[in-house]
Each structure stands twice: as C-alpha cells, then as structure tokens.
Design a protein around this motif. Structure first.
Motif, PDB file in Angstrom:
ATOM      1  N   GLY A 223       0.791  -1.231   0.000  1.00  0.00           N
ATOM      2  CA  GLY A 223       0.000   0.000   0.000  1.00  0.00           C
ATOM      3  C   GLY A 223       0.820   1.276   0.000  1.00  0.00           C
ATOM      4  N   ALA A 224       2.032   1.218   0.542  1.00  0.00           N
ATOM      5  CA  ALA A 224       2.858   2.426   0.629  1.00  0.00           C
ATOM      6  C   ALA A 224       3.778   2.572  -0.582  1.00  0.00           C
ATOM      7  N   LYS A 225       3.466   1.853  -1.661  1.00  0.00           N
ATOM      8  CA  LYS A 225       4.413   1.793  -2.792  1.00  0.00           C
ATOM      9  C   LYS A 225       4.770   3.161  -3.373  1.00  0.00           C
ATOM     10  N   VAL A 241       1.422  -7.606  -0.626  1.00  0.00           N
ATOM     11  CA  VAL A 241       0.269  -8.359  -1.116  1.00  0.00           C
ATOM     12  C   VAL A 241       0.597  -9.408  -2.182  1.00  0.00           C
ATOM     13  N   ARG A 242       1.834  -9.418  -2.668  1.00  0.00           N
ATOM     14  CA  ARG A 242       2.146 -10.401  -3.719  1.00  0.00           C
ATOM     15  C   ARG A 242       3.178 -11.423  -3.280  1.00  0.00           C
ATOM     16  N   LEU A 243       3.480 -11.467  -1.989  1.00  0.00           N
ATOM     17  CA  LEU A 243       4.467 -12.447  -1.516  1.00  0.00           C
ATOM     18  C   LEU A 243       4.003 -13.865  -1.869  1.00  0.00           C
ATOM     19  N   LEU A 244       2.697 -14.027  -1.815  1.00  0.00           N
ATOM     20  CA  LEU A 244       2.076 -15.292  -2.173  1.00  0.00           C
ATOM     21  C   LEU A 244       2.566 -15.785  -3.539  1.00  0.00           C
ATOM     22  N   ARG A 245       2.745 -14.849  -4.450  1.00  0.00           N
ATOM     23  CA  ARG A 245       3.112 -15.201  -5.823  1.00  0.00           C
ATOM     24  C   ARG A 245       4.635 -15.170  -6.036  1.00  0.00           C
ATOM     25  N   TYR A 246       5.276 -14.105  -5.535  1.00  0.00           N
ATOM     26  CA  TYR A 246       6.680 -13.902  -5.901  1.00  0.00           C
ATOM     27  C   TYR A 246       7.672 -14.244  -4.793  1.00  0.00           C
ATOM     28  N   GLY A 247       7.152 -14.618  -3.647  1.00  0.00           N
ATOM     29  CA  GLY A 247       8.038 -15.041  -2.564  1.00  0.00           C
ATOM     30  C   GLY A 247       8.688 -13.866  -1.843  1.00  0.00           C
ATOM     31  N   SER A 248       9.577 -14.203  -0.895  1.00  0.00           N
ATOM     32  CA  SER A 248      10.175 -13.182  -0.036  1.00  0.00           C
ATOM     33  C   SER A 248      11.391 -12.543  -0.699  1.00  0.00           C
ATOM     34  N   LEU A 249      11.746 -11.359  -0.229  1.00  0.00           N
ATOM     35  CA  LEU A 249      12.941 -10.679  -0.761  1.00  0.00           C
ATOM     36  C   LEU A 249      14.201 -11.487  -0.484  1.00  0.00           C
ATOM     37  N   TRP A 433     -10.248  -0.696  -1.228  1.00  0.00           N
ATOM     38  CA  TRP A 433     -11.026  -1.163  -0.067  1.00  0.00           C
ATOM     39  C   TRP A 433     -10.217  -2.127   0.789  1.00  0.00           C
ATOM     40  N   ARG A 434      -9.099  -2.571   0.297  1.00  0.00           N
ATOM     41  CA  ARG A 434      -8.163  -3.337   1.112  1.00  0.00           C
ATOM     42  C   ARG A 434      -7.031  -2.441   1.615  1.00  0.00           C
ATOM     43  N   GLU A 435      -6.425  -1.690   0.700  1.00  0.00           N
ATOM     44  CA  GLU A 435      -5.203  -0.979   1.073  1.00  0.00           C
ATOM     45  C   GLU A 435      -5.447   0.270   1.906  1.00  0.00           C
ATOM     46  N   SER A 436      -6.643   0.815   1.843  1.00  0.00           N
ATOM     47  CA  SER A 436      -6.900   2.021   2.636  1.00  0.00           C
ATOM     48  C   SER A 436      -7.079   1.711   4.120  1.00  0.00           C
ATOM     49  N   ILE A 437      -7.166   0.430   4.457  1.00  0.00           N
ATOM     50  CA  ILE A 437      -7.420   0.091   5.874  1.00  0.00           C
ATOM     51  C   ILE A 437      -6.313   0.649   6.775  1.00  0.00           C
TER      52      ILE A 437
END
Ligand code: FAD
Ligand code: MLT
Ligand code: ZN
Length: 576
Positions: A223-225, A241-249, A433-437
């Motif tokens: 969200g802070a991108k 939000v994309r760690l699920l797809r691209y994994g950890s740094l 509606w997800r990232e503004s939380i």
C-alpha cells in the motif's frame, strides 16, 4: 459501487454465465443456486460507468493524517524508561560544518520545521528530536559521513521513505538521520535475465513503473508503494500483497551495496543467481532494519509482468469459509493467483469512513444520498471479505479460471456475494477497499498495530480474544468517547499466515498499551507464532523479541550486531 460486474447466483438449470449488475438482494435467497460471474466477455461489453479513479499511488496516505506532526508526543516522554545513551556525542557546530563540507550545505537539514518529517513516523506515534538530517548523493558520501559518525560516537538512523510501522525509521533522541532520498537512480536493467540494479532511494512504484515499460514487474507490492523506497523494503524485508506469488525478498534480492557502521563499503551487487562461496552475507541485511549498515544499492530479480489481471471482491459468512475459499483458490487458480487478502467487516467500516463512498458490495437498494455521509451503513453484514487477484498471460484462460473458481465457491456456499472488476480503474478501486485500511484505522486518533504470523486456523481467534480482553477491561466503545479504544479490527495476507491486528484508538495512551502488551505477544507465543510477520521490530517490539526468538537465537543475533557495529551507533534503541 455502480458499474462493477456483480456476481450473480442463478438457478442451476440455466447456463451459468450471465453478466449482472443486480444487487445482492436479488439473489441472496435463491436456494441451491449457482454462482456466476457472468459471461465475462459479454459482461465487459456492458455499459459500465467509468469512474474518475486514479491509479493506486494517488491515494495520499500522508495528507490525511489525523494529527499534525507537532502534536505527536516525544518518544522520550511517552517511553521515559528508555534512556539516552550518554556515550553518544551531542552534535556541535563543528560536526555540522564537517557534514556541510562533505555533502554540500543544501544536503544538511537543520531547519526545525523541515526536520519534522524526519523526526515523526507515519503513524504519528513516535517523535524524535534529531537536530540534523543528512541527504548524501553517493555511496562515497554515505561512507564519509558514517565513518565520521563512528569515529566521533555519533548515533545514526538510516531512513528511507519513512513509512515503517514500528518506529524504526525515526530517531528516539537526537540521532542523526541519514536519508537515502537523493540516491534514486536506476543503475541498470538486463532484459534477458530480468535483473534490476538500482539505488536504495528509488521509490518502489517508480521502480515498478520503470519495469512495466520493459515487460517486467517489481516482485513486491504494498500500500505504501508510492512513498516507500526499495532500500527500506529490503531493510524491513517487506512482505506485501504479492508475496504469495513472488516469494520473499530473501529469494529475489541477488546482491546489495551497503555502508557498514565504520564507513566500509560492502559490495555484492553482482547478478549471480547461484553462488555457493561462503556465507550469504547479503541475507543479513535483508530485514536488519538499519542496525547493520546503510543499504545504498540493490540487485534484484524481477519476473515477467503478467499481461492481464483481474480482481474479485467477495463477501463471506465465517472465517472458516475464508480459509476454505483460500484453499480452493490455491488449488483452482493455481499459477494465476497473485493475491489473496482478507479483511473483517469492521475494517471495511473504517475504510468506508475514510474513502467516503459506498461499499463495492452495497446492495442496489442502498440509496447513497440517504446515507447522508454515513458510508459505514453501506457495508453489508458479511463478517468477512476477501480480495482475490488473478494475473497471467492469457486473458481468456485467466478469466475462465476465475469464472470457474467463483462458480464453485458460490455453489458450495463458501462465498455469499461478490463483484468482479471490469477494467483497471475498477481494479484499483477494489484494491483501495483493502489498502486504505492502514490509513483508515487511525482515523479516530491513532492505531496500535500488531503484525503477527500464526497458524492459519488460529488467525482470527486472536482478533476476537483481544477484543474480549479489552472489553473486559472496559476500554472499548465505538460510541462512548470517554473510552480510549474505538474498535479492534483484523485483516491481512491470509495466504502467508499473516494477520494485521489493529487496535484503533482515540489517542495513544499507556493504559491501552499496557492492556495490550505483553498480552498480545503472549497469545502469539502460545501458538509458536511470530510477533512480527513483516513490519519488523523497530522501537515498538525491541523488548518483545524473546516471544519469538529463543535464547540461542537471541545470543547469535546480539553477537552479530556487536560484530558489525561494536560501538552500537547504527539505529540504537531498536531491534535488539
Ligand atoms: P523506512 O520507513 O524509512 O525505514 C524502515 C526501517 O528500515 C527503519 O528501521 C530504517 O532505519 C530502515 N531503513 C530504511 N532505509 C534503509 C536503508 N537504505 N538502509 C538501511 N536501513 C534502512 N510492510 C510490509 O511488509 N507489507 C505491507 O503490506 C506493508 N504495507 C504498508 C502499507 C502502508 C500504508 C504503510 C504506511 C506501510 C506499509 N508497510 C508494509 C510497512 C513497510 O515496512 C514499509 O512500507 C516499507 O518497507 C518501508 O520502507 P521505507 O523506505 O519507508 O523505510
Ligand atoms: C498491510 O498489509 O496493509 C500493511 O502491512 C500495513 C498495515 O498493516 O496496515
Ligand atoms: Zn501487510
């Protein structure tokens, strides 16, 4: 939200696929109904009212703060038990003169007003008293000032975009802030390997926009991108939000350049995918939160950019159904699944107050004008919501997969309601509606954030347990302003077993903090979870590391810190 394709339940007998913008009320009672997201191609031909929505970056997380930076209590007053280390030198005019000579006058910030943004954190929770912020332009300049600080026992806080959520990026006392904001160039990109080399001060979204033109994607999104720096991302080992797809740094960062606490330049900016010679030192810097040195450059592997993506936003009746839906998404959407985020209804209520518009799943019977600004009333009664993003290279194939998945989860009753975006603007709106939380959670005054890893089945129990605990203590009321807590909300990256437990308060106070800590940490420890899944330890959780790390691990971590930084000048009072 008008214009969004509404998922419609229809009797089994007929063809499944039909576009619809009808409201939930029209299908919620259809027994044994079948899910349909509509004939997607046909649906996209509907006359969809395009909204004037900006890209995600335009959501300005900083201009809607609840407190002005000046109103934020000094960290040293809020936490008087933390004492300034008297061994650290207080800055003198001689030091300022040295910095000006090394960096040029303009890159040495001493103006009190200007220093506010370096001293106060994003949550408006921590406030330091630094008298100088430095903005070097090259790694050599960083090295020069760090060496000087080390020789003169001057404490340093490395700072990126200052979006950190644990008080790690701002000083506690009068530490010198070293910002990498002026180091913001892409160094090189190899189109064949997808390896990007860049300065640590590049804003993450700028890196991603650069990559978009090359058909690649930055392997991290959050969200802070629009404000955080890639150096800060690496320093915090951000998940997103994309760690699920691209994994950890830890997997995608191939090399680093960093200035060690004595001024030595460490350089492993090579672009080798494979290198088994000796310890993998760069890994130590990933997630070190500025305690081992200042990261100045990054070499990172960037995957090919998916050509098409789509977002579904769903309403569910229970947390069990959230888990079942995740399981189904992983197996059915498989390689096209790029995000699976969950949030409870209470989180959505906060978002509705911040965004000031009706919820995407508000029924057609909801008359926006009659809400008279009370957008919370438009959030349907589903206790949970899920945002699913699919992204791939074949639109037809991806849509088909999403469609079939949605049919299945609605048919089985796991999902009760939903909507699917039909263009990029709608995708961005659903993401809001997800990232503004994060921002919305502090709308009443402040927020205590707990970012934990737990076994998936236990995730939401923690939110309920903490809410009950605070209610028993008579600290919580949505309406009674004499109570410090407004609500307890839960959302996060369920696919990663990562819950964001937020306690939304009217103001930061010791009473609330003492009710929460160590209570929350003890609950997490019970399940062998982590007290920090992605935000790090910083100042907030320095004293709680032992709830996750055992004595042997702690000993090794402290040894490592002493090895790299024997004088302890790098980001003191934090982490360990
Ligand atoms: P800063 O906030 O400036 O610093 C963070 C820490 O890293 C500090 O300890 C600092 O000393 C250190 N540091 C910064 N730069 C350097 C450097 N060059 N060298 C050495 N140390 C450095 N985090 C997630 O993991 N997942 C999310 O989904 C997520 N979403 C967020 C959404 C919002 C709206 C916000 C405000 C924050 C979110 N975060 C998230 C928090 C996250 O830690 C940051 O957004 C980001 O990774 C920090 O980058 P930054 O450049 O702002 O670092
Ligand atoms: C998120 O996932 O939204 C972030 O980690 C920030 C937050 O917890 O608010
Ligand atoms: Zn997160």
């Amino acid at each position: 939200m008008s214009g969004l394709l509404r998922i419609q339940l229809r009797p089994q007998a007929s063809g499944l696929l039909r576009a619809s913008e009808s409201g939930r009320a029209s299908f919620a009672h259809v027994a044994k109904a079948v899910a349909s997201i509509g004939e997607l191609s046909g649906a996209r031909m509907c006359n969809i009212a395009k909204k004037n929505l900006g890209p995600r970056r335009r959501f300005d997380y900083f201009s809607r703060g609840i407190a002005t930076k000046k109103e934020v209590t000094l960290t040293s007053e809020m936490y008087p038990e933390t004492k300034r280390n008297p061994a650290f030198k207080k800055i003198t005019t001689d030091d300022i003169d040295f910095f000006k000579k090394a960096l040029g006058d303009k890159q040495v910030i001493t103006d009190v007003e200007e220093l506010e943004k370096y001293n106060v954190d994003w949550m408006a929770k921590y406030r330091g008293q630094s008298r100088v912020a430095l903005r070097p332009k090259t790694v050599q300049e960083v090295s020069k000032v760090v060496k000087y600080c080390n020789e003169n026992m001057i404490a340093i806080v490395p700072q990126g975009g200052n979006t950190g959520l644990v008080g790690g990026s701002v000083p506690v006392f009068d530490e010198v802030v070293i910002s990498v904001a002026n180091m913001n160039k892409v160094r090189s990109f190899d189109e064949t390997s997808g390896i990007l080399k860049l300065d640590a001060g590049v804003i993450m979204e700028d890196a991603d926009n650069f990559l978009a033109k090359k058909g690649h994607i930055f392997p991290l999104d959050l969200g802070a991108k629009g404000s955080c720096f890639v150096g800060g991302n690496v320093a915090t080992n951000a998940g997103g939000v994309r760690l699920l797809r691209y994994g950890s740094l830890h997997g995608s960062v191939l090399g680093l350049e960093a200035v060690l606490p004595d001024g030595t330049i460490y350089d492993s900016m090579h672009s080798l995918r494979k290198d088994n010679t000796g310890y993998d030192l760069k890994q130590l810097f990933i997630g070190s939160e500025g305690t081992l040195g200042i990261i100045t450059g990054i070499s990172i592997l960037c995957p090919g950019r998916p050509k098409f993506s789509n977002v579904a936003f769903l309403g569910l009746d229970s947390y069990e159904k959230v888990q079942q839906t995740f399981k189904a998404a992983r197996s059915e959407l498989c390689e096209v699944l790029s995000a699976f985020e969950f949030m409870d209804r209470r989180s959505e209520v906060f978002s509705s107050r911040l965004l000031g518009r009706a919820h995407p799943l508000a029924g057609e019977d909801v008359d926006v004008d009659s809400l008279k600004g009370n957008y919370a009333a438009s959030v349907p009664e589903y206790p949970f919501y899920v945002l699913i993003e699919v992204a791939g290279s074949s639109k037809e194939h991806d849509d088909e997969k999403l469609e079939s998945f949605l049919e299945n989860v609605m048919e089985s009753g796991e999902v009760s309601d939903g909507t699917v975006s039909q263009d990029e603007a709608q995708m961005a709106e659903l993401w809001e509606w997800r990232e503004s939380i994060s921002m919305a959670a502090k709308i009443d005054g402040g927020v205590y954030k707990y970012d934990v890893s737990l076994p998936q089945s236990k995730i939401y129990d923690l939110v309920n347990t903490v809410r009950e605990h605070l209610t028993e203590k008579d600290l919580l009321s949505a309406t009674d302003k004499s109570k410090p807590i407004v609500d307890v909300i839960g959302y996060g990256h369920i696919g990663d077993g990562n819950l964001h437990l937020n306690v939304c308060v009217r103001e930061y106070s010791k009473v609330v903090e003492e009710a929460l800590e160590p209570y929350v940490y003890e609950q997490v420890q019970k399940y062998h979870g982590s007290i920090s899944a992605e935000h790090g330890l910083g100042f907030q959780k320095k004293h709680a590391i032992q709830y996750t790390k055992n004595p042997v691990e702690l000993h090794l971590i402290r040894d490592m810190k002493k090895h790299f930084d024997p004088k302890g000048i790098m980001n003191p009072y934090k982490y360990v």
